[in-house]
Design a protein around this motif. Structure first.
Motif, short mmCIF file in Angstrom:
data_model
loop_
_atom_site.label_atom_id
_atom_site.label_comp_id
_atom_site.label_asym_id
_atom_site.label_seq_id
_atom_site.Cartn_x
_atom_site.Cartn_y
_atom_site.Cartn_z
N ILE A 17 10.12 -43.70 13.71
CA ILE A 17 8.99 -43.14 13.38
C ILE A 17 8.33 -42.52 14.75
O ILE A 17 7.78 -43.56 15.27
N PHE A 18 8.32 -41.13 14.84
CA PHE A 18 7.98 -40.75 16.04
C PHE A 18 6.52 -39.92 16.09
O PHE A 18 6.04 -39.49 17.11
N TYR A 19 6.50 -39.44 14.92
CA TYR A 19 5.03 -38.35 14.61
C TYR A 19 4.49 -38.56 13.56
O TYR A 19 4.95 -39.46 12.50
N SER A 20 3.02 -38.04 13.58
CA SER A 20 2.29 -38.23 12.65
C SER A 20 1.20 -37.21 12.34
O SER A 20 0.89 -36.63 13.66
N PHE A 21 0.80 -36.86 11.25
CA PHE A 21 -0.13 -35.72 11.17
C PHE A 21 -1.13 -36.20 9.90
O PHE A 21 -0.85 -36.59 8.87
N ASP A 22 -2.54 -36.38 10.46
CA ASP A 22 -3.28 -36.77 9.63
C ASP A 22 -4.19 -35.79 9.01
O ASP A 22 -4.79 -34.90 9.71
N LEU B 68 10.05 -34.14 -1.15
CA LEU B 68 8.80 -34.64 -2.11
C LEU B 68 8.25 -36.01 -1.66
O LEU B 68 9.19 -36.71 -1.44
N ALA B 69 7.14 -36.36 -1.53
CA ALA B 69 6.61 -37.73 -1.01
C ALA B 69 5.35 -37.98 -2.06
O ALA B 69 4.91 -37.06 -2.61
N THR B 70 5.01 -39.35 -2.07
CA THR B 70 3.89 -39.91 -2.84
C THR B 70 3.46 -40.99 -2.03
O THR B 70 3.74 -41.31 -0.90
N ASP B 71 1.93 -41.06 -2.28
CA ASP B 71 1.19 -41.92 -1.43
C ASP B 71 0.11 -42.42 -2.66
O ASP B 71 0.37 -42.23 -3.71
N GLU B 72 -1.01 -42.98 -2.29
CA GLU B 72 -2.14 -43.50 -3.15
C GLU B 72 -2.79 -42.58 -3.69
O GLU B 72 -3.26 -42.50 -4.84
N LEU C 35 0.98 -37.91 7.20
CA LEU C 35 2.52 -37.48 7.16
C LEU C 35 3.03 -38.17 8.38
O LEU C 35 2.58 -38.00 9.49
N TYR C 36 4.20 -38.85 8.11
CA TYR C 36 5.06 -39.34 9.33
C TYR C 36 6.46 -38.77 9.21
O TYR C 36 6.83 -38.30 8.07
N ALA C 37 6.83 -38.58 10.55
CA ALA C 37 8.27 -37.89 10.53
C ALA C 37 9.07 -39.09 11.44
O ALA C 37 8.66 -39.57 12.12
N VAL D 215 5.45 -29.58 14.52
CA VAL D 215 6.56 -30.05 14.94
C VAL D 215 7.79 -29.36 14.10
O VAL D 215 7.72 -29.08 12.83
N TYR D 216 8.92 -29.14 14.78
CA TYR D 216 9.94 -28.46 14.04
C TYR D 216 10.71 -29.25 13.31
O TYR D 216 11.30 -30.46 13.57
N LYS D 217 11.05 -28.61 12.00
CA LYS D 217 11.67 -29.37 10.86
C LYS D 217 12.99 -29.81 11.27
O LYS D 217 13.61 -31.08 10.83
N GLN D 218 13.69 -29.18 11.95
CA GLN D 218 15.24 -29.28 12.34
C GLN D 218 15.38 -30.52 13.31
O GLN D 218 16.48 -31.12 13.92
N ALA D 219 14.18 -30.94 13.95
CA ALA D 219 14.00 -31.96 15.07
C ALA D 219 13.85 -33.45 14.27
O ALA D 219 13.44 -34.39 14.92
N VAL D 220 13.59 -33.40 12.92
CA VAL D 220 13.37 -34.43 12.03
C VAL D 220 14.32 -34.69 11.28
O VAL D 220 14.95 -34.07 10.66
N THR D 221 14.33 -36.13 10.94
CA THR D 221 15.51 -36.53 9.92
C THR D 221 14.84 -36.87 8.49
O THR D 221 15.58 -36.81 7.60
N ASN D 222 13.72 -37.19 8.47
CA ASN D 222 12.96 -37.41 7.45
C ASN D 222 11.50 -37.60 7.33
O ASN D 222 10.90 -37.68 8.61
N THR D 223 10.73 -37.31 6.49
CA THR D 223 9.29 -37.67 6.31
C THR D 223 8.79 -38.49 5.18
O THR D 223 9.47 -38.67 4.01
N PHE D 224 7.51 -38.85 5.16
CA PHE D 224 6.88 -39.75 4.37
C PHE D 224 5.49 -39.76 4.19
O PHE D 224 5.07 -39.36 5.44
N MET D 225 4.82 -40.02 3.12
CA MET D 225 3.19 -39.99 3.19
C MET D 225 2.74 -41.36 2.95
O MET D 225 3.24 -42.07 2.26
N ALA D 226 1.69 -41.47 3.58
CA ALA D 226 0.78 -43.07 3.39
C ALA D 226 -0.59 -42.89 3.68
O ALA D 226 -0.77 -42.41 5.02
N CYS D 227 -1.36 -42.97 3.01
CA CYS D 227 -2.88 -42.76 2.87
C CYS D 227 -3.28 -41.47 3.64
O CYS D 227 -4.18 -41.52 4.49
N GLY D 228 -2.67 -40.59 3.19
CA GLY D 228 -2.99 -39.14 3.59
C GLY D 228 -2.39 -38.87 4.69
O GLY D 228 -2.88 -37.81 5.37
#
Length: 442
Positions: free
Chosen positions: A388-393, A319-323, A375-377, A360-373
């Motif tokens: 922090i290697f990945y983003s999805f706008d 679960l994640a939160t942003d603005e 997604l960062y992994a 992006v494969y989930k098991q290649a990721v250690t965590n995610t968070f959201m900011a300004c819409g």
């Protein structure tokens, strides 16, 4: 002819030739150097080991955390006093305001008492350790006289070269340190998995509050959220109003499963126990409503965040939160393990709005968070560094795999990561420590 390496030992030994009777040639070997003092070296090693055990980052951070708590608590007290002086009606409002200020003064006194005791301990420790280090320096200088082949000097030169190379590498890939010292809270080292942070949409009167959820059963489950009226209260372990129970049993239906939880709009969002549902616990009404995710969603530790040699158990739903509100990150069998992102809409019950599918494969990721819409992994780099290697706008659908932001960790694993748009801080829960990083946007 084959050339061999010849090591001159003339500085170490002298040969004396004697010619005894019967034409026999004998040589006496005499060591011209003093015997190496192995006992002294052993004593130096023991003393150095004691110094290392006495001075630890945890002890230093303890003092820094207390100072930070006091620094943030005093301005708040001044603000509350100003409000009381300006708006005191001499009746119920004034009485309640005085009670709040009295509680704050009590907490500040507890904080100062703890700070004074800690400062005194550190002062004695610093004095003793300084004397020990000076003694070690003298003894090491004496022992270095025995290094006739200058092995130690070459090792020191190699260490300086390695340090310069590491510094050059760090300048190329800057790794920000935590903005605030790690907080051990009131249960240092007790609960390895959990999450903490601030409510981006707080209820009136709770604008400065912090929340904490620790997985108190088998490092997997929890049945309450713990609230703190300020950061300094969290640091010294003064919880008001304390634990807010979801259920008296742990685990049971609709209690917390996994560390990836968030607080939004005075409600806790989390993975429901033994379901692929998102639960929302309303802190005011003490009621739970659930929202089911799509069929095929992986749960019960079958779709975890991972690093190369380890997966983080029960991190199927993040679960994640942003603005803009609450988001849920997960994976399904239909997406072959790739990350799926859905927007959670408030309501009774909460519902899923738009959904995005990533590559992006989930098991290649250690965590995610959201900011300004967006997604960062993150992914694991080393025990000290996370990337922090990945983003999805979500507004454009553009994916990037080359973000390249490195952050310095306080422990090898980050089990939860929450972005707080209230103070633009990234709150991490790492092996029972709570760490914050300031987020800057260009």
């Amino acid at each position: 002819m084959k050339l061999c390496v010849i090591i001159p030992l003339c500085a170490l030994f002298t040969l004396t030739q004697q010619v005894p009777p019967q034409d026999q040639c004998l040589c006496d070997l005499t060591n011209s150097e003093k015997a190496f003092p192995h006992d002294k070296l052993s004593t130096v090693e023991d003393n150095a080991s004691k110094c290392n055990s006495n001075i630890t980052p945890k002890k230093t951070l303890e003092l820094e955390s207390l100072m930070l708590g006091l620094e943030q608590r005093l301005p708040q007290l001044e603000k509350d006093l100003s409000v009381l002086e300006r708006e005191n009606d001499g009746e119920l409002y004034g009485v309640l305001s005085l009670l709040v200020i009295e509680n704050e003064l009590t907490e500040i006194k507890q904080l100062m008492d703890k700070l004074n005791m800690t400062s005194l301990r550190h002062q004695h420790l610093t004095t003793d350790t300084t004397e020990q280090l000076e003694d070690l320096r003298v003894k090491m200088a004496e022992l270095q006289e025995y290094d006739t082949l200058q092995v130690v000097k070459r090792q020191q030169a190699n260490q300086r070269l390695k340090r310069d190379l590491d510094q050059c590498k760090d300048e190329h890939h800057p790794t920000p340190h935590p903005t605030q010292p790690p907080q051990a809270g009131e249960y240092p080292g007790s609960y390895m998995y959990g999450a903490w942070g601030r409510d981006p949409k707080p209820a009136v009167g709770k604008e400065n509050w912090y929340w904490l959820v620790m997985l108190t059963s088998s490092n997997r489950y929890s049945n309450y959220i713990r609230l703190y009226s300020s950061l300094s209260s969290l640091i010294v372990g003064v919880s008001v109003p304390g634990n807010v129970l979801i259920h008296s049993s742990n685990p049971t239906t609709n209690t917390v499963q996994g560390p990836n939880v968030v607080l939004y709009g005075d409600a806790l969002y989390y993975n429901c126990y033994y379901k692929y549902d998102v639960c929302r616990f309303n802190l005011s009404t003490k009621t739970v409503t659930a929202m089911q995710l799509p069929e095929g969603t992986r749960f019960n530790s079958k779709g975890n965040f991972c690093r190369l040699d380890e997966c983080y158990p029960y991190t199927d739903l993040d679960l994640a939160t942003d603005e803009s509100g609450v988001w849920v990150i997960y994976t399904t069998t239909q997406d072959f393990g790739n990350l799926v992102l859905s927007k959670v809409e408030e309501g009774e019950p909460p519902t899923l709005n738009q959904t995005w599918h990533t590559s992006v494969y989930k098991q290649a990721v250690t965590n995610t968070f959201m900011a300004c819409g967006v997604l960062y992994a993150t992914r694991y780099v080393s025990k000290e560094v996370e990337e922090i290697f990945y983003s999805f706008d979500t507004s454009t659908g553009v994916e990037k795999f080359d973000i390249g932001i490195f952050i310095r960790k306080m422990s090898p694993n980050i089990y939860s990561l929450n972005y707080s748009p209230v103070d633009q801080m990234l709150h991490a829960y790492c092996n029972s420590f709570m760490v914050s990083y300031k987020v800057l946007f260009e």
